[in-house]
Design a protein around this motif. Structure first.
Motif, PDB file in Angstrom:
ATOM      1  N   ALA A   1       0.832  -1.214   0.000  1.00  0.00           N
ATOM      2  CA  ALA A   1       0.000   0.000   0.000  1.00  0.00           C
ATOM      3  C   ALA A   1       0.858   1.253   0.000  1.00  0.00           C
ATOM      4  O   ALA A   1       1.867   1.333   0.703  1.00  0.00           O
ATOM      5  CB  ALA A   1      -0.922  -0.005   1.221  1.00  0.00           C
ATOM      6  N   GLY A   2       0.473   2.217  -0.816  1.00  0.00           N
ATOM      7  CA  GLY A   2       1.172   3.493  -0.830  1.00  0.00           C
ATOM      8  C   GLY A   2       2.526   3.471  -1.507  1.00  0.00           C
ATOM      9  O   GLY A   2       3.248   4.459  -1.497  1.00  0.00           O
ATOM     10  N   SER A   3       2.901   2.343  -2.105  1.00  0.00           N
ATOM     11  CA  SER A   3       4.199   2.260  -2.782  1.00  0.00           C
ATOM     12  C   SER A   3       3.991   2.241  -4.293  1.00  0.00           C
ATOM     13  O   SER A   3       2.864   2.236  -4.785  1.00  0.00           O
ATOM     14  CB  SER A   3       4.929   0.983  -2.358  1.00  0.00           C
ATOM     15  N   LEU A   4       5.130   2.195  -5.020  1.00  0.00           N
ATOM     16  CA  LEU A   4       5.072   2.082  -6.484  1.00  0.00           C
ATOM     17  C   LEU A   4       4.381   0.796  -6.922  1.00  0.00           C
ATOM     18  O   LEU A   4       3.954   0.665  -8.061  1.00  0.00           O
ATOM     19  CB  LEU A   4       6.498   2.056  -7.050  1.00  0.00           C
ATOM     20  N   ALA A   5       4.320  -0.162  -6.009  1.00  0.00           N
ATOM     21  CA  ALA A   5       3.748  -1.466  -6.345  1.00  0.00           C
ATOM     22  C   ALA A   5       2.308  -1.612  -5.874  1.00  0.00           C
ATOM     23  O   ALA A   5       1.730  -2.692  -5.989  1.00  0.00           O
ATOM     24  CB  ALA A   5       4.612  -2.574  -5.752  1.00  0.00           C
ATOM     25  N   ALA A   6       1.713  -0.537  -5.366  1.00  0.00           N
ATOM     26  CA  ALA A   6       0.322  -0.624  -4.917  1.00  0.00           C
ATOM     27  C   ALA A   6      -0.544  -1.077  -6.084  1.00  0.00           C
ATOM     28  O   ALA A   6      -0.423  -0.573  -7.197  1.00  0.00           O
ATOM     29  CB  ALA A   6      -0.142   0.731  -4.390  1.00  0.00           C
ATOM     30  N   GLY A   7      -1.383  -2.055  -5.852  1.00  0.00           N
ATOM     31  CA  GLY A   7      -2.275  -2.547  -6.894  1.00  0.00           C
ATOM     32  C   GLY A   7      -1.639  -3.560  -7.831  1.00  0.00           C
ATOM     33  O   GLY A   7      -2.311  -4.118  -8.695  1.00  0.00           O
ATOM     34  N   ALA A   8      -0.341  -3.804  -7.689  1.00  0.00           N
ATOM     35  CA  ALA A   8       0.316  -4.778  -8.568  1.00  0.00           C
ATOM     36  C   ALA A   8      -0.190  -6.185  -8.267  1.00  0.00           C
ATOM     37  O   ALA A   8      -0.501  -6.517  -7.123  1.00  0.00           O
ATOM     38  CB  ALA A   8       1.836  -4.723  -8.368  1.00  0.00           C
ATOM     39  N   ALA A   9      -0.252  -6.997  -9.313  1.00  0.00           N
ATOM     40  CA  ALA A   9      -0.673  -8.379  -9.118  1.00  0.00           C
ATOM     41  C   ALA A   9       0.459  -9.163  -8.474  1.00  0.00           C
ATOM     42  O   ALA A   9       1.628  -8.947  -8.795  1.00  0.00           O
ATOM     43  CB  ALA A   9      -1.026  -8.998 -10.470  1.00  0.00           C
ATOM     44  N   LEU A  10       0.116 -10.043  -7.542  1.00  0.00           N
ATOM     45  CA  LEU A  10       1.106 -10.954  -6.967  1.00  0.00           C
ATOM     46  C   LEU A  10       0.828 -12.345  -7.519  1.00  0.00           C
ATOM     47  O   LEU A  10      -0.227 -12.921  -7.258  1.00  0.00           O
ATOM     48  CB  LEU A  10       1.024 -10.955  -5.439  1.00  0.00           C
ATOM     49  N   ARG A  11       1.755 -12.843  -8.319  1.00  0.00           N
ATOM     50  CA  ARG A  11       1.590 -14.188  -8.885  1.00  0.00           C
ATOM     51  C   ARG A  11       2.520 -15.130  -8.144  1.00  0.00           C
ATOM     52  O   ARG A  11       3.694 -14.832  -7.961  1.00  0.00           O
ATOM     53  CB  ARG A  11       1.964 -14.200 -10.364  1.00  0.00           C
ATOM     54  N   ILE A  12       1.971 -16.253  -7.727  1.00  0.00           N
ATOM     55  CA  ILE A  12       2.799 -17.212  -6.983  1.00  0.00           C
ATOM     56  C   ILE A  12       2.853 -18.532  -7.730  1.00  0.00           C
ATOM     57  O   ILE A  12       1.822 -19.153  -7.987  1.00  0.00           O
ATOM     58  CB  ILE A  12       2.252 -17.419  -5.559  1.00  0.00           C
ATOM     59  N   GLU A  13       4.041 -18.910  -8.136  1.00  0.00           N
ATOM     60  CA  GLU A  13       4.242 -20.216  -8.754  1.00  0.00           C
ATOM     61  C   GLU A  13       4.728 -21.161  -7.667  1.00  0.00           C
ATOM     62  O   GLU A  13       5.702 -20.859  -6.976  1.00  0.00           O
ATOM     63  CB  GLU A  13       5.326 -20.128  -9.843  1.00  0.00           C
ATOM     64  N   THR A  14       4.044 -22.278  -7.505  1.00  0.00           N
ATOM     65  CA  THR A  14       4.524 -23.228  -6.501  1.00  0.00           C
ATOM     66  C   THR A  14       5.509 -24.185  -7.168  1.00  0.00           C
ATOM     67  O   THR A  14       5.365 -24.529  -8.338  1.00  0.00           O
ATOM     68  CB  THR A  14       3.374 -24.011  -5.856  1.00  0.00           C
ATOM     69  N   VAL A  15       6.515 -24.542  -6.409  1.00  0.00           N
ATOM     70  CA  VAL A  15       7.576 -25.395  -6.947  1.00  0.00           C
ATOM     71  C   VAL A  15       7.444 -26.777  -6.307  1.00  0.00           C
ATOM     72  O   VAL A  15       7.386 -26.889  -5.084  1.00  0.00           O
ATOM     73  CB  VAL A  15       8.956 -24.801  -6.617  1.00  0.00           C
ATOM     74  N   PRO A  16       7.343 -27.822  -7.121  1.00  0.00           N
ATOM     75  CA  PRO A  16       7.146 -29.159  -6.564  1.00  0.00           C
ATOM     76  C   PRO A  16       8.391 -29.657  -5.826  1.00  0.00           C
ATOM     77  O   PRO A  16       9.507 -29.228  -6.090  1.00  0.00           O
ATOM     78  CB  PRO A  16       6.870 -30.025  -7.794  1.00  0.00           C
ATOM     79  N   LEU A  17       8.144 -30.566  -4.898  1.00  0.00           N
ATOM     80  CA  LEU A  17       9.239 -31.168  -4.137  1.00  0.00           C
ATOM     81  C   LEU A  17       9.870 -32.303  -4.925  1.00  0.00           C
ATOM     82  O   LEU A  17       9.174 -33.223  -5.362  1.00  0.00           O
ATOM     83  CB  LEU A  17       8.669 -31.747  -2.845  1.00  0.00           C
ATOM     84  N   ARG A  18      11.183 -32.244  -5.098  1.00  0.00           N
ATOM     85  CA  ARG A  18      11.918 -33.338  -5.740  1.00  0.00           C
ATOM     86  C   ARG A  18      13.124 -33.667  -4.865  1.00  0.00           C
ATOM     87  O   ARG A  18      13.770 -32.771  -4.331  1.00  0.00           O
ATOM     88  CB  ARG A  18      12.417 -32.902  -7.137  1.00  0.00           C
ATOM     89  N   VAL A  19      13.420 -34.934  -4.731  1.00  0.00           N
ATOM     90  CA  VAL A  19      14.597 -35.333  -3.958  1.00  0.00           C
ATOM     91  C   VAL A  19      15.535 -36.194  -4.805  1.00  0.00           C
ATOM     92  O   VAL A  19      15.102 -36.867  -5.749  1.00  0.00           O
ATOM     93  CB  VAL A  19      14.222 -36.120  -2.670  1.00  0.00           C
ATOM     94  N   ARG A  20      16.808 -36.123  -4.470  1.00  0.00           N
ATOM     95  CA  ARG A  20      17.816 -36.987  -5.087  1.00  0.00           C
ATOM     96  C   ARG A  20      18.325 -37.937  -4.011  1.00  0.00           C
ATOM     97  O   ARG A  20      18.649 -37.526  -2.903  1.00  0.00           O
ATOM     98  CB  ARG A  20      18.978 -36.156  -5.638  1.00  0.00           C
ATOM     99  N   CYS A  21      18.389 -39.221  -4.365  1.00  0.00           N
ATOM    100  CA  CYS A  21      18.764 -40.246  -3.394  1.00  0.00           C
ATOM    101  C   CYS A  21      20.275 -40.408  -3.348  1.00  0.00           C
ATOM    102  O   CYS A  21      20.927 -40.527  -4.382  1.00  0.00           O
ATOM    103  CB  CYS A  21      18.101 -41.567  -3.767  1.00  0.00           C
ATOM    104  N   LEU A  22      20.826 -40.409  -2.126  1.00  0.00           N
ATOM    105  CA  LEU A  22      22.275 -40.592  -1.980  1.00  0.00           C
ATOM    106  C   LEU A  22      22.642 -42.073  -2.030  1.00  0.00           C
ATOM    107  O   LEU A  22      23.800 -42.429  -2.184  1.00  0.00           O
ATOM    108  CB  LEU A  22      22.746 -39.984  -0.657  1.00  0.00           C
TER     109      LEU A  22
END
Ligand SMILES: Nc1nc2c(ncn2[C@@H]2O[C@H](COP(=O)(O)OP(=O)(O)OP(=O)(O)O)[C@@H](O)[C@H]2O)c(=O)[nH]1
Ligand SMILES: [Mg+2]
Ligand SMILES: [Zn+2]
Ligand SMILES: [Zn+2]
Lengths: 121, 274
Positions: free
Chosen positions: A53-74
């Motif tokens: 609020a009150g900044s240059l980014a007021a009203g900007a869309a917030l897009r959230i990309e979720t990142v899937p969990l991946r594991v590598r086995c030792l």
């Protein structure tokens, strides 16, 4: 909840980018959030209008990309999907794994409108 | 994490910088600037600064995390009683309100700094930095940082500690590592506290708690103990002695340590800047 603190840190970074790029307005912000980041995307969405609020980014869309969990086995070297409370190897069941992705708490990009420079480029 | 060496770049986002460069036009005509910066990088910078303070003064810093009332302060009281003559101990206490916990620690004869966070449900690196400058680090071997009682938020903020200890009291149930994976995964040691109550409760299985911990791909040891009865506290003290010795050896080699669970990027970081 700590999402407001995270959102304020995000706002500081967005403001720094806007200044560096001589932006007039920020129109959208994209984040990458992993399932094991410890941050709830919805709570970030809720906090964003307050933090911006009150900044240059007021009203900007917030897009959230979720990142899937991946594991590598030792043990067997396999790379498999995982869930937050089950990070064992999907191939051999070993619990000696490292996370490939899923901890991201990242500002990916900022979309902005630049101040007119007068150059006809 | 830092933003200059590329340690924020993971397999999940590497293509973004390799493909398009930093700037691109969007459909609406505005400009998209690629940033790829960890949202908590400012906190992480301050945490690294705190860690430098600790290492320069030969301090081992341990972050204690748990839900409210799991017995963090009680464990500290018992540990100070037993180890006060062996190690110089100090405590930074984080609570939403009150000086109660710092007062309990001071009553044991060691320095304590209380940080009241007000509305913040976790300590962050800046709060700990303010706290550490109220202590004479040269006179401290072990600095315990008792985080705000909360099983969610403290896990996201690096404070500059070398080790994380997560407490789980038997009255909370043995499934908590499965329900709060982020904080239990961050543990270098999991303490099952209030074991004097195991008999009364009857349904807390330490083996089940450990099973859930292993499913988080954690090899951290689990120690059941009781600050009340003193049961198994010796194992905790041995772990502490070992941790102090390892910290001294690291400092002699000019190295430092962060809690064992690290994002891919941070490991990369350690490789590029030994
Ligand atoms: N039976 C039993 N009670 C304990 C034990 N350790 C702590 N308690 C009790 O549990 C309650 C909370 O203990 P604290 O040490 O204040 O817990 P804490 O984690 O520091 O609490 P916060 O700082 O408020 O999050 C107190 O009433 C303690 O007496 C234990 O080993 N056995
Ligand atoms: Mg306490
Ligand atoms: Zn495997
Ligand atoms: Zn300082």
């Amino acid at each position: 909840m700590h999402e407001l603190a995270v959102c304020q840190a995000l706002m500081d970074q967005v403001a720094a980018v806007a200044v560096r790029e001589a932006a007039q307005r920020v129109t959208a912000v994209t984040l990458q959030i992993g399932d094991l980041s410890g941050v709830e995307p919805q709570l970030l969405q809720d906090a964003w209008p307050i933090a911006s609020a009150g900044s240059l980014a007021a009203g900007a869309a917030l897009r959230i990309e979720t990142v899937p969990l991946r594991v590598r086995c030792l043990a067997c070297g396999g790379e498999t999907d995982a869930s937050p409370n089950r990070l064992v190897c999907g191939d051999c069941g070993s619990f000696r794994t490292t996370l490939i992705s899923g901890e991201e708490l990242m500002l990916k990009n900022v979309e902005l409108e630049r101040a007119a420079t007068g150059d006809a480029a | 994490m830092c933003d200059t060496c590329g340690c924020n770049v993971t397999d999940a986002n590497r293509h973004l910088i390799e493909a398009g460069g930093r700037h691109a036009k969007t459909e609406s005509g505005s400009e998209a600037v690629t940033v790829l910066q960890n949202l908590l990088s400012e906190n992480d910078r301050e945490a690294a600064h705190n860690r430098e303070h600790f290492d320069r003064h030969g301090v081992l810093a341990i972050n204690l995390m748990s839900s409210p009332g799991s017995g963090k302060t009680a464990l500290l009281e018992a540990s100070i009683d037993a180890l006060k003559s062996e190690f110089r101990i100090a405590v930074i206490e984080g609570d939403l309100e009150t000086e109660n916990d710092a007062a309990r620690v001071r009553a044991k004869g060691v320095p304590a700094v209380q940080i009241t966070t007000g509305t913040a449900c976790h300590l962050d690196a800046h709060m700990v930095h303010q706290g550490l400058h109220k202590l004479d680090l040269d006179t401290i071997d072990i600095l315990f940082i008792e985080n705000v009682g909360n099983l969610v938020c403290p896990a996201s903020f690096d404070l500059g500690q070398h080790l994380n200890v997560t407490l789980l009291s038997v009255t909370e149930g043995d499934d908590k590592p499965a329900k709060y994976p982020v904080i239990f995964r961050a543990a270098d040691l999991m303490l099952v506290t209030k074991c004097d109550l195991l008999q009364v409760l009857g349904d807390f299985e330490p083996a089940r708690a450990e099973h859930h911990l292993r499913h988080l791909a954690s090899e951290a040891p689990m120690l059941p103990l009781s600050a009340r009865s003193g049961e198994n506290l010796d194992a905790w003290f041995s772990w502490l002695r070992q941790a102090v010795a390892e910290q001294a050896a690291r400092i002699a080699r000019g190295e430092t340590a962060r809690p064992s669970i690290q994002p891919e990027g941070a490991q990369l970081h350690a490789h590029t800047h030994p």
